[in-house]
Design a protein around this motif. Sequence first.
Motif, PDB file in Angstrom:
ATOM      1  N   HIS A 158     -30.669  30.049  33.937  1.00 16.89           N
ATOM      2  CA  HIS A 158     -31.458  30.986  32.929  1.00 16.89           C
ATOM      3  C   HIS A 158     -30.385  31.555  31.996  1.00 16.89           C
ATOM      4  O   HIS A 158     -29.270  31.520  32.020  1.00 16.89           O
ATOM      5  CB  HIS A 158     -31.545  32.312  33.960  1.00 16.89           C
ATOM      6  CG  HIS A 158     -32.197  33.414  33.222  1.00 16.89           C
ATOM      7  ND1 HIS A 158     -33.434  33.386  32.760  1.00 16.89           N
ATOM      8  CD2 HIS A 158     -31.340  34.495  32.884  1.00 16.89           C
ATOM      9  CE1 HIS A 158     -33.460  34.789  32.273  1.00 16.89           C
ATOM     10  NE2 HIS A 158     -32.157  35.290  32.167  1.00 16.89           N
ATOM     11  N   ARG A 216     -35.901  29.099  28.381  1.00 13.84           N
ATOM     12  CA  ARG A 216     -34.632  29.804  28.783  1.00 13.84           C
ATOM     13  C   ARG A 216     -34.590  30.147  30.018  1.00 13.84           C
ATOM     14  O   ARG A 216     -33.472  30.664  30.385  1.00 13.84           O
ATOM     15  CB  ARG A 216     -34.365  30.792  27.701  1.00 13.84           C
ATOM     16  CG  ARG A 216     -35.487  32.180  27.995  1.00 13.84           C
ATOM     17  CD  ARG A 216     -35.072  33.058  26.715  1.00 13.84           C
ATOM     18  NE  ARG A 216     -35.884  34.283  26.977  1.00 13.84           N
ATOM     19  CZ  ARG A 216     -35.512  35.408  27.409  1.00 13.84           C
ATOM     20  NH1 ARG A 216     -34.119  35.268  28.164  1.00 13.84           N
ATOM     21  NH2 ARG A 216     -36.116  36.661  27.624  1.00 13.84           N
ATOM     22  N   PHE A 217     -35.535  30.135  30.847  1.00  9.24           N
ATOM     23  CA  PHE A 217     -35.621  30.785  32.278  1.00  9.24           C
ATOM     24  C   PHE A 217     -35.218  29.754  33.370  1.00  9.24           C
ATOM     25  O   PHE A 217     -34.990  30.068  34.460  1.00  9.24           O
ATOM     26  CB  PHE A 217     -37.005  31.275  32.860  1.00  9.24           C
ATOM     27  CG  PHE A 217     -37.377  32.360  31.765  1.00  9.24           C
ATOM     28  CD1 PHE A 217     -36.767  33.464  31.877  1.00  9.24           C
ATOM     29  CD2 PHE A 217     -38.384  32.270  30.772  1.00  9.24           C
ATOM     30  CE1 PHE A 217     -37.085  34.586  31.046  1.00  9.24           C
ATOM     31  CE2 PHE A 217     -38.579  33.311  29.925  1.00  9.24           C
ATOM     32  CZ  PHE A 217     -38.028  34.628  30.140  1.00  9.24           C
TER      33      PHE A 217
END
Length: 197
Positions: A54, A79-80
């Motif tokens: 993340h 982006r996680f």
Amino acid sequence: MNKYRLFIDPEKEEMWINKIQQDGYRLVSNTLDFIYTFEETDEKYITRTDYQNHMSKEKYDEYLNIHEEFGWEHIRGGRFGMTQQIWSKIEDGNDKLFSDRDSKINFYKRQMNFTGSLAFLFLIYSFIFEPVTGNNLFLTSGLWDMQGTEFWRAFLFELPFAIMRFLPAILFPIAAVLFFVSYYKSDQAKKALEKEK
């Protein structure tokens, strides 16, 4: 052209994509981790997979910008840290990503956590909360005493529920094997990284 394939090993996924690209195609999208869309091209493309944890919005934007400055096109990712990042570009001899080896270790660690958690849950469900035996697999009372059409109707109605009751006992060893495979590959990737240093 769409191709359907699900990979457990990121290195095999990369090799498979790049083999298709050598035949005059380039990867343009990857949906749901197993639907790969290719289009014909005259250029030779190279694709790399990358696994990141993340990231904040700022770090993710920086991650994208750095790779794009070196000619990489972002095909898939977020982006996680839930899915892999897929990068592609025209082959130019500088075809390695900056975080190749570290990202493989991250991938195998996440895979270990996921498969280990699943194996644990399946174990608890299968052997503690709902031990599966011949007596509790089919719960329709008097099922085995029924005859003919009545039996088949009741049996076929109950069958999906019986499979769901038995499924965790089947999935536990599969998840356990995947956990140990991930552990082994993570260990191999760490050793390879140490040799490079």
